[in-house]
Scaffold this motif. Structure first.
Motif, PDB file in Angstrom:
ATOM      1  N   ARG A   1      73.259-122.797  44.655  1.00 29.81           N
ATOM      2  CA  ARG A   1      73.483-123.781  43.833  1.00 29.81           C
ATOM      3  C   ARG A   1      72.097-124.532  43.147  1.00 29.81           C
ATOM      4  O   ARG A   1      71.225-124.377  43.592  1.00 29.81           O
ATOM      5  N   THR A   2      72.347-124.905  41.987  1.00 30.75           N
ATOM      6  CA  THR A   2      71.166-125.422  41.306  1.00 30.75           C
ATOM      7  C   THR A   2      71.319-126.954  40.808  1.00 30.75           C
ATOM      8  O   THR A   2      72.399-127.057  40.336  1.00 30.75           O
ATOM      9  N   PHE A   3      70.555-127.616  41.251  1.00 26.63           N
ATOM     10  CA  PHE A   3      70.669-129.206  40.920  1.00 26.63           C
ATOM     11  C   PHE A   3      69.567-129.688  39.807  1.00 26.63           C
ATOM     12  O   PHE A   3      68.403-129.333  40.151  1.00 26.63           O
ATOM     13  N   ALA A   4      70.098-130.285  39.087  1.00 22.83           N
ATOM     14  CA  ALA A   4      69.285-130.722  37.925  1.00 22.83           C
ATOM     15  C   ALA A   4      68.210-131.727  38.510  1.00 22.83           C
ATOM     16  O   ALA A   4      68.110-132.479  39.534  1.00 22.83           O
ATOM     17  N   ALA A   5      67.154-131.670  37.869  1.00 24.37           N
ATOM     18  CA  ALA A   5      65.880-132.592  38.158  1.00 24.37           C
ATOM     19  C   ALA A   5      66.114-133.876  38.139  1.00 24.37           C
ATOM     20  O   ALA A   5      66.947-134.625  37.342  1.00 24.37           O
ATOM     21  N   LEU A   6      65.887-134.781  39.517  1.00 24.53           N
ATOM     22  CA  LEU A   6      66.412-136.196  39.355  1.00 24.53           C
ATOM     23  C   LEU A   6      65.332-136.985  38.978  1.00 24.53           C
ATOM     24  O   LEU A   6      64.120-136.667  38.637  1.00 24.53           O
ATOM     25  N   PRO A   7      65.992-138.143  38.408  1.00 29.38           N
ATOM     26  CA  PRO A   7      64.954-139.276  38.026  1.00 29.38           C
ATOM     27  C   PRO A   7      63.784-139.880  38.961  1.00 29.38           C
ATOM     28  O   PRO A   7      64.079-139.381  40.086  1.00 29.38           O
ATOM     29  N   PRO A   8      62.811-140.476  38.387  1.00 27.01           N
ATOM     30  CA  PRO A   8      61.746-141.094  39.468  1.00 27.01           C
ATOM     31  C   PRO A   8      62.504-141.799  40.473  1.00 27.01           C
ATOM     32  O   PRO A   8      63.554-142.438  40.246  1.00 27.01           O
ATOM     33  N   ALA A   9      61.855-141.946  41.706  1.00 32.00           N
ATOM     34  CA  ALA A   9      62.428-142.636  42.728  1.00 32.00           C
ATOM     35  C   ALA A   9      61.445-143.794  43.022  1.00 32.00           C
ATOM     36  O   ALA A   9      61.194-143.908  44.419  1.00 32.00           O
ATOM     37  N   ARG A  10      60.929-144.498  42.257  1.00 30.14           N
ATOM     38  CA  ARG A  10      59.837-145.349  42.469  1.00 30.14           C
ATOM     39  C   ARG A  10      60.264-146.680  43.155  1.00 30.14           C
ATOM     40  O   ARG A  10      61.825-147.034  42.630  1.00 30.14           O
ATOM     41  N   GLY A  11      60.069-147.121  44.123  1.00 28.68           N
ATOM     42  CA  GLY A  11      60.451-148.327  44.940  1.00 28.68           C
ATOM     43  C   GLY A  11      61.566-148.125  45.933  1.00 28.68           C
ATOM     44  O   GLY A  11      62.028-149.036  46.214  1.00 28.68           O
ATOM     45  N   ARG A  12      61.891-147.033  46.055  1.00 29.42           N
ATOM     46  CA  ARG A  12      63.020-146.768  47.079  1.00 29.42           C
ATOM     47  C   ARG A  12      62.562-145.644  47.853  1.00 29.42           C
ATOM     48  O   ARG A  12      61.796-144.654  47.754  1.00 29.42           O
ATOM     49  N   GLY A  13      63.137-145.349  49.144  1.00 27.64           N
ATOM     50  CA  GLY A  13      63.027-144.358  50.028  1.00 27.64           C
ATOM     51  C   GLY A  13      63.632-142.988  49.432  1.00 27.64           C
ATOM     52  O   GLY A  13      64.599-143.109  48.765  1.00 27.64           O
ATOM     53  N   PHE A  14      63.382-141.784  50.143  1.00 30.66           N
ATOM     54  CA  PHE A  14      63.671-140.829  49.699  1.00 30.66           C
ATOM     55  C   PHE A  14      64.990-140.321  50.487  1.00 30.66           C
ATOM     56  O   PHE A  14      65.630-139.611  49.798  1.00 30.66           O
ATOM     57  N   ALA A  15      65.192-140.868  51.531  1.00 29.59           N
ATOM     58  CA  ALA A  15      66.220-140.550  52.378  1.00 29.59           C
ATOM     59  C   ALA A  15      66.818-141.893  52.966  1.00 29.59           C
ATOM     60  O   ALA A  15      66.225-142.660  53.435  1.00 29.59           O
ATOM     61  N   GLN A  16      68.203-141.929  52.705  1.00 27.80           N
ATOM     62  CA  GLN A  16      68.779-143.213  53.127  1.00 27.80           C
ATOM     63  C   GLN A  16      69.729-142.955  54.545  1.00 27.80           C
ATOM     64  O   GLN A  16      70.095-143.634  55.337  1.00 27.80           O
ATOM     65  N   THR A  17      70.212-141.539  54.611  1.00 23.51           N
ATOM     66  CA  THR A  17      71.069-141.180  55.616  1.00 23.51           C
ATOM     67  C   THR A  17      70.280-140.844  56.927  1.00 23.51           C
ATOM     68  O   THR A  17      69.235-140.233  56.716  1.00 23.51           O
ATOM     69  N   TRP A  18      71.039-140.702  57.936  1.00 23.83           N
ATOM     70  CA  TRP A  18      70.125-140.373  59.177  1.00 23.83           C
ATOM     71  C   TRP A  18      69.638-138.919  59.265  1.00 23.83           C
ATOM     72  O   TRP A  18      68.753-138.485  59.728  1.00 23.83           O
ATOM     73  N   TRP A  19      70.524-138.127  58.446  1.00 27.43           N
ATOM     74  CA  TRP A  19      70.268-136.647  58.327  1.00 27.43           C
ATOM     75  C   TRP A  19      69.040-136.307  57.358  1.00 27.43           C
ATOM     76  O   TRP A  19      68.525-135.371  57.492  1.00 27.43           O
ATOM     77  N   GLY A  20      69.140-137.152  56.157  1.00 27.11           N
ATOM     78  CA  GLY A  20      68.259-137.026  55.411  1.00 27.11           C
ATOM     79  C   GLY A  20      66.749-137.363  56.075  1.00 27.11           C
ATOM     80  O   GLY A  20      65.910-136.584  55.731  1.00 27.11           O
ATOM     81  N   ARG A  21      66.848-138.158  56.788  1.00 23.76           N
ATOM     82  CA  ARG A  21      65.711-138.826  57.422  1.00 23.76           C
ATOM     83  C   ARG A  21      65.122-137.817  58.669  1.00 23.76           C
ATOM     84  O   ARG A  21      63.962-137.660  58.758  1.00 23.76           O
TER      85      ARG A  21
END
Length: 417
Positions: free
Chosen positions: A12-32
């Motif tokens: 699977r190929t995911f398009a580039a995501l926009p900048p993430a300024r001012g927010r965490g990279f992971a909100q879910t427990w599995w992302g953390r």
């Protein structure tokens, strides 16, 4: 949004995501948990910091996810480009069979995945069968054409970006482990509709023959498999009134929780996992309250632990994020002194670029971002816990991080309220 290149079961190929300024990279427990595996593995915190900066700036290109590997082109500040790969071991066919057998027996697991959720009990049930879905320390192996021997800024940026993808879709992790969404769901469907064979009748042994056989009897059979769920205690709903001071609903709840805890301890003992030691009564009350008992039982737990209902609810929220360590971060304020204070200050200094560093006000083990509703608390194990101010009180805002900048960003602080 993602696009699919070829067979979605293999890539699977995911398009580039926009900048993430001012927010965490992971909100879910599995992302953390994914980010914790990265931060526990990387030896150079400066490279992690540089990777976060690149990911926040939107410098990670399209991300390709394949069994055992994720890949992206990452652009440095000087516009040079590097191909970054991170490898994660695939599950074997035998492990997948065990995972599918476990999942198909519990419809809630399938429903959760279809809702793009990965509940903790799914991961725990997989672990009970010897399958680790989430990566741990050392599991994320970096490869980059910059020829760094450890995680560099480019592989770290890729991992931070993938944490955002995992938040949106846990099937991304399962593809990394070796199975795409369609293949996985087809396998589950096939197993759920397959006819079950009747169990053969057990062969009996005549008592006289067994006695005559003496010491040539076969070995005793293996112990039965551990039940999937804890047993249900007997009901106390009888016509006999309880004696004064005895609450049947509280007794039923305690019996059910005791059965659940015994089952949990037995599973962990068979897995060779050490459990937390005996808890003080005040902490054990929070553990019991986390199982959402009836209101009357919850009231007794609040009174017995010396907390009001509101404070107990906060304690439960912390407990669900990290058990005793998270509860300590909520309720214990301790003086950070000497070498511990020096290390904390060094980590805080290195966590941000000079022009991005917020103004922090320290009180004990708590650092508050001045003018915002964000706070980080240093645990005694060196991890940082995010807190957010809501309606005049500080509430837990997520799981811990080795990096205070990541922790503060996950609290998503806004103007102070």
């Amino acid at each position: 949004m993602n696009r699919y290149d070829g067979d979605e079961n293999t890539e699977r190929t995911f398009a580039a995501l926009p900048p993430a300024r001012g927010r965490g990279f992971a909100q879910t427990w599995w992302g953390r948990a994914w980010l914790k595996a990265l931060e526990d593995t990387a030896l150079d915190s400066a490279q992690l910091k540089a990777g976060r900066r690149l990911a926040r700036a939107g410098s990670v290109g399209a991300v390709s996810v394949r069994p055992g590997r994720i890949t992206a082109v990452v652009q440095d500040r000087d516009r040079t480009q590097h191909r970054a790969d991170v490898l994660l071991e695939e599950l074997s066919d035998e492990q997948w069979d065990r995972f599918l057998d476990m999942t198909v027996e519990r419809a809630g697991h399938v429903a959760a995945l279809l809702d793009r959720d990965m509940p903790p009990h799914l991961v725990e049930d997989a672990a009970a069968t010897g399958i680790e879905l989430l990566p741990g320390m050392g599991d994320l192996e970096p490869e980059c054409d910059c020829e760094a021997w450890d995680h560099c800024a480019h592989t770290a940026a890729l991992c931070y970006q993938v944490a955002r993808l995992l938040d949106q879709d846990p099937f991304v992790l399962l593809l990394m482990r070796g199975r795409g969404e369609r293949a996985l769901l087809d396998d589950l469907q096939a197993r759920s509709t397959a006819p079950t064979e009747a169990a053969p009748e057990p062969e009996g042994v005549d008592a006289a023959e067994a006695f005559a056989a003496g010491d040539i009897l076969p070995l005793l059979p293996d112990l039965p498999e551990l039940p999937e769920e804890p047993g249900v205690p007997p009901s106390l709903d009888t016509e006999t009134p309880p004696p004064p001071g005895v609450d049947p609903s509280a007794l039923e709840y305690l019996a059910a929780r005791t059965a659940a805890e015994a089952h949990h301890l037995l599973v962990n003992a068979l897995r060779g996992v050490a459990d937390h030691p005996d808890l003080p009564l005040a902490q054990d009350a929070v553990r019991l309250a986390a199982a959402a008992p009836a209101p009357a039982v919850l009231e007794r737990l609040a009174d017995g632990s010396g907390r009001g209902r509101e404070q107990l609810a906060l304690a439960v929220r912390a407990w669900e994020l990290g058990g005793p360590a998270a509860l300590s971060a909520l309720e214990d304020e301790w003086a950070v002194e000497g070498e511990t204070l020096a290390r904390a200050r060094a980590v805080l200094e290195a966590a941000w670029d000079e022009d991005e560093r917020p103004s922090l006000r320290a009180k004990g083990n708590r650092w508050t971002a001045v003018g915002t509703s964000g706070q980080v608390r240093l645990g005694r194990d060196g991890r940082w816990w995010p807190y957010r101010k809501e309606r005049g009180r500080w509430v837990p805002a997520g799981g811990p991080s080795q990096d205070p900048a990541t922790a503060l960003a996950s609290a998503e602080p806004g103007p102070e309220r």
